[in-house]
Scaffold this active site. Structure first.
Site, PDB file in Angstrom:
ATOM      1  N   SER A 153       0.841  -1.210   0.000  1.00  0.00           N
ATOM      2  CA  SER A 153       0.000   0.000   0.000  1.00  0.00           C
ATOM      3  C   SER A 153       0.869   1.251   0.000  1.00  0.00           C
ATOM      4  CB  SER A 153      -0.870  -0.019   1.261  1.00  0.00           C
ATOM      5  OG  SER A 153      -1.430   1.245   1.475  1.00  0.00           O
ATOM      6  N   TYR A 176      -3.139   5.036  -3.973  1.00  0.00           N
ATOM      7  CA  TYR A 176      -4.355   5.841  -3.870  1.00  0.00           C
ATOM      8  C   TYR A 176      -4.045   7.173  -4.529  1.00  0.00           C
ATOM      9  CZ  TYR A 176      -6.466   2.955  -0.133  1.00  0.00           C
ATOM     10  OH  TYR A 176      -7.035   1.953   0.610  1.00  0.00           O
ATOM     11  N   THR A 202      -6.021   2.091  -6.894  1.00  0.00           N
ATOM     12  CA  THR A 202      -7.273   1.786  -6.180  1.00  0.00           C
ATOM     13  C   THR A 202      -8.293   2.887  -6.430  1.00  0.00           C
ATOM     14  OG1 THR A 202      -6.085   0.555  -4.483  1.00  0.00           O
ATOM     15  CG2 THR A 202      -8.277   1.335  -3.899  1.00  0.00           C
ATOM     16  N   LYS A 277      -7.762  -1.472  -9.317  1.00  0.00           N
ATOM     17  CA  LYS A 277      -8.341  -2.230  -8.182  1.00  0.00           C
ATOM     18  C   LYS A 277      -9.643  -1.570  -7.726  1.00  0.00           C
ATOM     19  CE  LYS A 277      -7.119  -3.811  -3.489  1.00  0.00           C
ATOM     20  NZ  LYS A 277      -7.768  -3.048  -2.439  1.00  0.00           N
ATOM     21  N   HIS A 301     -12.884  -3.853  -1.572  1.00  0.00           N
ATOM     22  CA  HIS A 301     -12.057  -3.372  -0.457  1.00  0.00           C
ATOM     23  C   HIS A 301     -12.373  -4.152   0.828  1.00  0.00           C
ATOM     24  CE1 HIS A 301      -9.438   0.347  -0.353  1.00  0.00           C
ATOM     25  NE2 HIS A 301      -9.309  -0.055   0.888  1.00  0.00           N
ATOM     26  N   GLY A 334     -13.078 -11.220   1.225  1.00  0.00           N
ATOM     27  CA  GLY A 334     -13.757 -12.313   1.922  1.00  0.00           C
ATOM     28  C   GLY A 334     -13.118 -13.675   1.792  1.00  0.00           C
ATOM     29  N   ARG A 356      -7.421  -9.517   5.157  1.00  0.00           N
ATOM     30  CA  ARG A 356      -7.468  -9.737   6.609  1.00  0.00           C
ATOM     31  C   ARG A 356      -6.830 -11.057   7.035  1.00  0.00           C
ATOM     32  NH1 ARG A 356     -12.305  -7.409   5.253  1.00  0.00           N
ATOM     33  NH2 ARG A 356     -12.883  -5.482   6.317  1.00  0.00           N
TER      34      ARG A 356
HETATM   35  C1  LIG Z   1      -6.925  -2.909   7.601  1.00  0.00           C
HETATM   36  C2  LIG Z   1      -7.040  -2.830   6.104  1.00  0.00           C
HETATM   37  C3  LIG Z   1      -6.298  -1.876   5.422  1.00  0.00           C
HETATM   38  C4  LIG Z   1      -6.381  -1.810   4.026  1.00  0.00           C
HETATM   39  N1  LIG Z   1      -5.600  -0.917   3.362  1.00  0.00           N
HETATM   40  C5  LIG Z   1      -5.673  -0.853   2.010  1.00  0.00           C
HETATM   41  C6  LIG Z   1      -4.839   0.035   1.292  1.00  0.00           C
HETATM   42  O1  LIG Z   1      -4.031   0.763   1.865  1.00  0.00           O
HETATM   43  N2  LIG Z   1      -4.973   0.062  -0.061  1.00  0.00           N
HETATM   44  C7  LIG Z   1      -5.871  -0.734  -0.737  1.00  0.00           C
HETATM   45  O2  LIG Z   1      -5.973  -0.662  -1.959  1.00  0.00           O
HETATM   46  N3  LIG Z   1      -6.648  -1.600  -0.057  1.00  0.00           N
HETATM   47  C8  LIG Z   1      -6.561  -1.687   1.282  1.00  0.00           C
HETATM   48  N4  LIG Z   1      -7.331  -2.595   1.938  1.00  0.00           N
HETATM   49  C9  LIG Z   1      -8.187  -3.513   1.181  1.00  0.00           C
HETATM   50  C10 LIG Z   1      -7.400  -4.767   0.799  1.00  0.00           C
HETATM   51  O3  LIG Z   1      -6.449  -4.499  -0.196  1.00  0.00           O
HETATM   52  C11 LIG Z   1      -8.345  -5.835   0.245  1.00  0.00           C
HETATM   53  O4  LIG Z   1      -9.090  -5.290  -0.811  1.00  0.00           O
HETATM   54  C12 LIG Z   1      -9.281  -6.412   1.305  1.00  0.00           C
HETATM   55  O5  LIG Z   1      -8.630  -6.544   2.539  1.00  0.00           O
HETATM   56  C13 LIG Z   1      -9.776  -7.774   0.837  1.00  0.00           C
HETATM   57  O6  LIG Z   1     -10.754  -8.266   1.685  1.00  0.00           O
HETATM   58  P1  LIG Z   1     -10.459  -9.288   2.893  1.00  0.00           P
HETATM   59  O7  LIG Z   1      -9.804  -8.463   3.962  1.00  0.00           O
HETATM   60  O8  LIG Z   1     -11.803  -9.762   3.273  1.00  0.00           O
HETATM   61  O9  LIG Z   1      -9.538 -10.352   2.371  1.00  0.00           O
HETATM   62  C14 LIG Z   1      -7.243  -2.686   3.329  1.00  0.00           C
HETATM   63  C15 LIG Z   1      -7.970  -3.638   4.027  1.00  0.00           C
HETATM   64  C16 LIG Z   1      -7.867  -3.730   5.396  1.00  0.00           C
HETATM   65  C17 LIG Z   1      -8.633  -4.797   6.116  1.00  0.00           C
END
Ligand SMILES: Cc1cc2nc3c(=O)[nH]c(=O)nc-3n(C[C@H](O)[C@H](O)[C@H](O)COP(=O)(O)O)c2cc1C
Length: 405
Positions: A153, A176, A202, A277, A301, A334, A356
């Protein structure tokens, strides 16, 4: 309906009855028929004890500060999209092909001309030091030892230079956009100079997101957040190394006026391949193809963007159909099990990203936790491939799944 209620009452009576006793088998059987297996409370003490990724979740919840756990766990509004992500997997069932020699199952694949030892990719997650002191470095070392592609990120708590050194190979740089182009060009150049070959743009937070549940966790956390987060409206940017020297302020994050023209601008500004994304519709997949993006990343996301109530796996078929093999399609949101990953591959995804699930491992045990999460997901995927009669990623096809309803 009345019958079902009677059956439930009868089962509850049986479970509580001395006739059946509280034997584990009797209790589990009854619970299963009631659709609510109540597992014993247990926190694993080392990664080796983990039976699935949820074991790491339980430890993460117990060790993380309240607000940080809230940041990790929650989605938008009442978690409608987050829940829809998981429910979507229930609607797709698996069709096993028996008697195929699957003694040697291979997870090898390719993505944007890169050979990968598995289609399981680490999604970009910002601020990883909020989950473990070693943050993105622990993740990078785990990605290196387990051989997984890592996306970083741009709100990382560790610089891209240090992460690439720990990973031992370039990472994909997630970006971003900001409404100040100078911030974008400074950061893109830095990522390119550090060795990144791919930028992941993103696009799903351009109009913000309603993180009401996160704020419920924050307001009950009694620690003084200003100790770690610099105070003031732009304070959080000061803790993000990729923003150093860009002059960015929080107001730059309003990207609500952004359109598909941004892709052309990005293309002119960088040699990196471009992945978009946050695509969830056929219409946007078509725009991506028209703008010549190199790959499309289906994502909501992890339920943290809009409260659409629409599961990411449900978005996949229309995107795959529109793309029609012209560029790779990635997906996240998910994914917790090998069967989840298999279903997306059978629906036409080229790679599956996890968020996650690996952060739970990171929060629980640092690098070793991430390693075990990746190891387990690969083992689960290999097993389901064997069960379905698929020897390779290319073997996985539409014949291996069916849809309810
Ligand atoms: C705590 C957290 C921080 C995240 N930070 C970013 C980020 O900085 N940039 C981004 O494109 N997506 C971010 N995401 C989204 C993840 O890239 C991803 O799309 C998402 O976690 C997928 O779902 P899942 O957590 O159910 O696997 C973040 C997700 C979480 C849970």
């Amino acid at each position: 309906m009345a019958n079902a209620q009677l059956r439930r009452q009868f089962l509850k009576f049986l479970v509580a009855s001395p006739l059946l006793g509280w034997t584990t088998a009797g209790r589990l059987l009854a619970d299963e028929m009631l659709d609510t297996i109540s597992l014993p409370d247990y926190l694993i003490k080392s990664p080796d004890e983990a039976l699935d990724v949820f074991d790491f979740h339980n430890v993460a919840r117990s060790v993380l500060p309240t607000a940080h756990y809230g940041y990790l766990a929650t989605g938008t509004d009442g978690n409608e999209t987050l829940k829809a992500n998981r429910k979507a997997f229930d609607r797709v069932y698996l069709r096993a092909m028996r008697m195929v020699d699957t003694a040697a199952v291979s997870l090898d694949t390719r993505l944007l001309d890169e050979p990968l030892t598995s289609p399981i990719v680490l999604a970009p997650v910002g601020s990883q030091k909020a989950f473990h002191a070693e943050g993105e470095l622990a993740t990078a070392r785990a990605a290196r030892s387990q051989g997984h592609l890592q996306m970083l990120s741009n709100v990382t708590s560790t610089s891209i230079e240090d992460v690439i050194e720990a990973r031992g190979e370039p990472v994909w740089f997630q970006f971003y956009p900001t409404n100040k182009w100078s911030t974008a060009s400074t950061m893109l150049k830095r990522a390119e100079d550090a060795g990144a070959k791919v930028v992941v743009l993103t696009v799903d937070l351009n109009s913000g997101s309603n993180r009401v549940l996160l704020n419920q966790f924050i307001r009950v956390d009694e620690r003084d957040c200003d100790v770690c987060h610099s105070p003031g409206p732009d304070g959080w940017l000061k803790t993000k190394p990729m923003y150093a020297g860009t002059g960015a302020v929080e107001a730059d994050w309003d990207m609500s006026s952004m359109t598909w023209d941004y892709i052309d601008r990005l293309r002119d500004a960088t040699r990196m391949k471009i992945v978009v994304k946050g695509v969830v519709t056929a219409e946007d997949a078509k725009s991506c193809i028209e703008r010549g993006v190199d790959a499309i990343y289906v994502s909501n996301h992890g339920g943290r963007a809009e409260a659409s109530g629409w599961g990411s796996l449900e978005n996949l078929p229309e995107v795959v159909a529109t793309v029609n093999g012209r560029v790779p399609v990635l997906i996240d949101s998910g994914f917790r099990r090998g069967t989840d990953i298999f279903k997306a591959l059978a629906l036409g995804a080229d790679a599956v990203c996890i968020g996650r699930a690996y952060i739970w491992g990171l929060a629980a045990f640092g690098q070793a936790g991430v390693e075990k999460v990746l190891d387990m997901l690969r083992a689960e995927l290999r097993m389901v491939m064997g069960q379905m009669g698929a020897r390779s990623i290319a073997d996985i096809g539409a014949e291996h799944i069916g849809a309810r309803g």
